[in-house]
Design a protein around this motif. Sequence first.
Motif, short mmCIF file in Angstrom:
data_model
loop_
_atom_site.label_atom_id
_atom_site.label_comp_id
_atom_site.label_asym_id
_atom_site.label_seq_id
_atom_site.Cartn_x
_atom_site.Cartn_y
_atom_site.Cartn_z
N GLY A 313 2.02 33.92 -2.72
CA GLY A 313 2.94 33.29 -3.84
C GLY A 313 2.62 33.20 -5.12
N ALA A 318 7.68 35.54 -9.56
CA ALA A 318 8.87 34.86 -8.89
C ALA A 318 10.24 35.46 -9.69
N LEU A 325 10.05 36.79 -2.83
CA LEU A 325 9.81 35.31 -2.94
C LEU A 325 10.47 34.84 -1.75
N ILE A 351 4.86 27.92 -9.19
CA ILE A 351 5.65 28.77 -8.12
C ILE A 351 5.16 28.51 -6.69
N ILE A 355 7.78 27.10 -3.82
CA ILE A 355 8.00 27.58 -2.37
C ILE A 355 7.67 26.38 -1.24
#
Length: 655
Positions: A313, A318, A325, A351, A355
């Motif tokens: 990730g 993203a 993603l 990010i 997530i």
Amino acid sequence: MTDDQNVSVETKMPEQEILQGLTSKDSMVVRQAAFEAGNQGLKSALPLLVKQFESQSMGIIEAVEVAVRKIRGEEAVRLVIPFLRNEDATVRNIAMDILREIAEDDVQSMIDLVYDEDPDIRIFATDILGSIKNASVVQVLSEALVHDPEVNVRYQVAISLGEIKDPKCVEVLKQAISDEEWVQYAAIGALAKIRDAQSVDVLLQALDTVSPLVVSIIIEALGDIGSVKAVPRLLEYLAKWDGPIRIKALKAIIQILGPNALSFLGAQQLTSFQEYMIEALKEKDEETLMVILSGLSSVGMDPAVTKAILELGKRIDANVQLELLQKIIDTLKLIGYNEELENALLSDNEIVRRIAIETCGGLAGKGGRFVLKRHFEQMNSEDKKHAINLMATNSDEHDIPFFVNQLENSQEPEVICAALRFLGVKQKHMELAPTMIKFLESENQNIHDAALEACLALEDEQTVLKITSYKDSERADLRKMAVYTMGYINAEFFFEDLAKAMDDSDPSVRKTAIEAIGYGLPQSETKNKMLMFAMQDEDKDVRLNTVGIMSEQMNEELIPTLVSALSDTDDWVKMRALEVLGLYKIDSVVQTIIDMIPTSEKLVKLKIIETLALIGGDQAFQALLGLVASDDSDIQHAAQVAMESFTRELGENDE
């Protein structure tokens, strides 16, 4: 014979005329003759049609192609074949395309070309034969694959055998895997298309005899075939291979078994397989990563896997790799909650936090929501907004205390809004009605709107009466809210208050009041009077809104008011009134509309033209005719379009 058949016979072009037309210098004549030849299946036209393959006119070429395809037959095949030797690539391609469709009408002529001295012709012939499902073709191509001295011909033969997809070809394709690499690629592709059990055996046997590059292609083919028979061998070879080949093998195994079946592997095998998949997450190819993530989704609640996926990730874009993603998040949800997921909530990478929040918010059960609540106060403003909106969607009555706490103590508008919607709209938590009502007075519009939505969702009489009591507030926005609620709940019950609000000092309150009356009351003389009264309002938005209500609830009593609106000081009110009069085709106002033309601004004139065209009639026609001669090109064009619409409608009525 029917009349239609008579017409067909009379309009049929004679054969001689078609043949003459095909030699014309006029491209339109040639095209027409070609279409006629095709429609009539005229074999005598074939020699002239194929000559036109060399025409410079694309229109002629398209027409003769269609004609030859329609006529077909042995003669057509024999006449087209010589064009395979044409020096012009475009002409050769035309011949190839046609022969792929019609070669089955004379298979032997095509087979003869397989033995031509020119290797290019042999390539063309074997390509075309790939479109024919015929036992004799399979035999000829099989022999060519073994004996033709030109590698490019053998390459094309292998491709064609793959197109035919006959299991009888497997044995000869097996021999081709010992050929040059170029032919090997085509043979592997052909075996993958045949998808026969024998194909899988041949491909598996070849793994030990070919170069690493060809091994890679074989593995891809096995994955595409999807035979479970290949899995034991691929698993066996995972430790032997590394790098790109191992990744392709992993991908193939996951494709064949599907992610859910991976858990049935033996413990030791699954452990190794998992390690290989984690290593494969370092790849950059998005398609490969998507497959590997599918495999990892079935390994169970393993922190090492979660950590590796979160590391992936960090590396993705993203904002661009949205599908990847989402796949990461979905995979983590399937793996479930573990300490690595919780640690990610505290990551310094935006990010990764995003997530983790998305994953926790979507986990089945309470675990994910629990960890979000535990770390909520340590989150920054943006993360809080993200987290609480997810929780508001997925939480239940057990989470009420958390949301109550946020409602009473948070200073974040987004958090307060989410709490209001959860407690009011989703949970209908009556005990909190007094607190929700307090938020109605918030200066923040979003909080105010969320509080009103929450309060109304409670469907509680005392709460409604409290909201409507704001009708006497000094704040216009609160009076507007009270008026909106009256209309939303029961406009007839609150009619006196709504009528009073029509005289409010604030135009937004008056506008809301006429909306409540217009949409909340049934049609009546009293309602009409209220609409007429609103058309005298000093605020143009109130008047414009009122015309909009009239457009949906038109009746004869309102026509004079709409006519009066044509003299409004605001052009937008005039145009909206014109639109309504045109929509209902009120022909009694045509002269009034015509009289507006000399003194109106351009935008209003354009709307007048549109309205006159809709209403129709002699007067409107004469007025539009006069505007066609306008000095203004826009007015002139609009009048011309309106006239065309006018005359077209008259023509349809005559019919």
